[in-house]
Design a protein around this motif. Structure first.
Motif, PDB file in Angstrom:
ATOM      1  N   UNK A   1       0.837  -1.200   0.000  1.00  9.41           N
ATOM      2  CA  UNK A   1       0.000   0.000   0.000  1.00  9.41           C
ATOM      3  C   UNK A   1       0.870   1.248   0.000  1.00  9.41           C
ATOM      4  N   UNK A   2       1.974   1.200   0.737  1.00 14.80           N
ATOM      5  CA  UNK A   2       2.914   2.330   0.777  1.00 14.80           C
ATOM      6  C   UNK A   2       3.450   2.611  -0.630  1.00 14.80           C
ATOM      7  N   UNK A   3       3.823   1.550  -1.353  1.00 17.75           N
ATOM      8  CA  UNK A   3       4.366   1.722  -2.708  1.00 17.75           C
ATOM      9  C   UNK A   3       3.359   2.360  -3.642  1.00 17.75           C
ATOM     10  N   UNK A   4       2.134   1.891  -3.565  1.00 21.36           N
ATOM     11  CA  UNK A   4       1.091   2.428  -4.458  1.00 21.36           C
ATOM     12  C   UNK A   4       0.819   3.900  -4.151  1.00 21.36           C
ATOM     13  N   UNK A   5       0.731   4.208  -2.868  1.00 23.13           N
ATOM     14  CA  UNK A   5       0.437   5.604  -2.500  1.00 23.13           C
ATOM     15  C   UNK A   5       1.589   6.527  -2.896  1.00 23.13           C
ATOM     16  N   UNK A   6       2.820   6.108  -2.604  1.00 27.73           N
ATOM     17  CA  UNK A   6       3.980   6.933  -2.964  1.00 27.73           C
ATOM     18  C   UNK A   6       4.019   7.232  -4.450  1.00 27.73           C
ATOM     19  N   UNK A   7       3.768   6.185  -5.249  1.00 27.41           N
ATOM     20  CA  UNK A   7       3.983   6.334  -6.689  1.00 27.41           C
ATOM     21  C   UNK A   7       2.805   6.968  -7.416  1.00 27.41           C
ATOM     22  N   UNK A   8       1.625   6.968  -6.789  1.00 25.24           N
ATOM     23  CA  UNK A   8       0.457   7.471  -7.526  1.00 25.24           C
ATOM     24  C   UNK A   8      -0.244   8.630  -6.836  1.00 25.24           C
ATOM     25  N   UNK A   9      -0.007   8.771  -5.520  1.00 16.73           N
ATOM     26  CA  UNK A   9      -0.707   9.783  -4.725  1.00 16.73           C
ATOM     27  C   UNK A   9      -2.216   9.548  -4.723  1.00 16.73           C
ATOM     28  N   UNK A  10      -2.625   8.305  -4.914  1.00 11.74           N
ATOM     29  CA  UNK A  10      -4.048   7.976  -4.959  1.00 11.74           C
ATOM     30  C   UNK A  10      -4.677   8.150  -3.557  1.00 11.74           C
TER      31      UNK A  10
END
Ligand SMILES: NC(=O)c1ccc[n+]([C@@H]2O[C@H](COP(=O)([O-])OP(=O)(O)OC[C@H]3O[C@@H](n4cnc5c(N)ncnc54)[C@H](O)[C@@H]3O)[C@@H](O)[C@H]2O)c1
Length: 296
Positions: free
Chosen positions: A72-81
């Motif tokens: 989840x950390x990776x997705x948030x960091x890379x997309x700002x979703x």
């Protein structure tokens, strides 16, 4: 020490001369264990290998909490979703899928789980997640995360019905869970929209965002598992190597589970490092637990 059976594959395939004298090995991830079991079933495995991922302390903590948080950390960091209210589809409800589904829900997402195994699907259901086949979930999700260890879990039939701007990401070990070739074939245009996100425009104008080319999300975009999780994984590796060396020449060339004592030892060491104390069975309790008639 292997992760994904990369080293074992090379040794068994191209560098067989180096197999001589190998006492044993360890394997850290589910995808690697699948390959090793297949090698062993064909009678081709040359030395015993301890499946670290089978350890209870590995599944509960590295797989569930480590990957759950770091994916989840990776997705948030890379997309700002924004995850609050976001319809997220998690494919696979093994320990990796459980961790991701749990963390996504904790961040406010509406989580749907896709499974092929009845027990895992039922568990997801009773854990309070919506369970749907991927072809139905595909129409509803906005973020998709695969964690199955399998291949082509999201493919052409799913891209065909996804919402505009759906994001597809993979947390499984190999980059085969999302059929990237099928996505590329169905696209009329593609362009990078962020460092790790590529947008594929389909003929009807919908856009699909592919995360890190389908590669493992928490390593591509995050920092992998926190050190406070990896310490237990490395303790498993270390104690399992000692186990193998102590029994050199006396174990079959097969995939072995981590001995229960090592699991308990790793958990006890971790508790100690956390300063957490627990109770011990009294002699009376031990006696009671060993009888079959008391209290009946
Ligand atoms: N991202 C990471 O850091 C990390 C860490 C450890 C393991 N992994 C990888 O994650 C993957 C999953 O690991 P796991 O330990 O949870 O495996 P697992 O085998 O325990 O669970 C996988 C689940 O996926 C389900 N599944 C299989 N095919 C499916 C399909 N087509 N659709 C829906 N569900 C399907 C299975 O029924 C099973 O319940 C593996 O590739 C593993 O190597 C990733």
């Amino acid at each position: 020490l292997d992760d994904g059976a990369e080293l074992v594959s090379v040794l068994h395939d191209r560098m067989r001369d180096l197999l001589v004298g190998v006492v044993g090995g360890t394997e850290g991830t589910t995808a690697g264990v699948i390959r090793l079991r297949s090698l062993a079933a064909r009678g081709l495995l040359s030395y015993p290998i301890v499946a670290i991922k089978d350890a209870v302390t590995n599944q509960l903590f590295e797989s569930r909490h480590g990957t759950g948080q770091s994916a989840m950390d990776g997705i948030v960091r890379a997309t700002n979703v924004l995850l609050a209210g976001m319809p997220i589809v998690v494919a696979g409800y093994g320990w990796i899928g459980k961790g991701i589904a749990m963390r996504a829900r904790g961040l406010g997402a509406q989580v749907t789980v896709c499974e092929v195994a009845p027990v895992a699907a039922l568990e997801a259901c009773m854990d309070g997640f919506r369970v749907l086949p991927m072809k139905d979930a595909a129409t509803e999700g906005q973020v998709f995360i695969t964690a199955t260890g399998s291949a082509c879990v999201i493919g052409a039939e799913h891209f065909a019905v996804m919402r505009d701007n759906a994001l597809v990401a993979n947390a499984g070990h190999y980059d085969v869970e999302i059929d990237v070739a099928a996505l590329a074939r169905s696209a009329v245009a593609r362009r990078p929209v962020r460092e790790l996100v590529e947008e594929f425009e389909l003929a009807d104008g919908r856009r699909i965002q592919l995360f890190a080319g389908g590669r493992i999300v928490n390593l591509a975009a995050g920092e992998g598992h926190p050190a406070a999780i990896m310490d237990m994984s490395f303790a498993h590796q270390c104690l399992s190597v000692a186990f193998l060396v102590a029994r050199a020449g006396h174990l079959d060339a097969t995939v072995l589970s981590v001995p229960k004592e090592i699991d308990q030892q790793v958990a006890a060491l971790k508790l100690k490092s956390l300063g957490v104390r627990i109770d011990e069975l009294t002699e009376e309790q031990k006696r009671y637990l060993a009888t079959w008639s008391d209290g009946a």
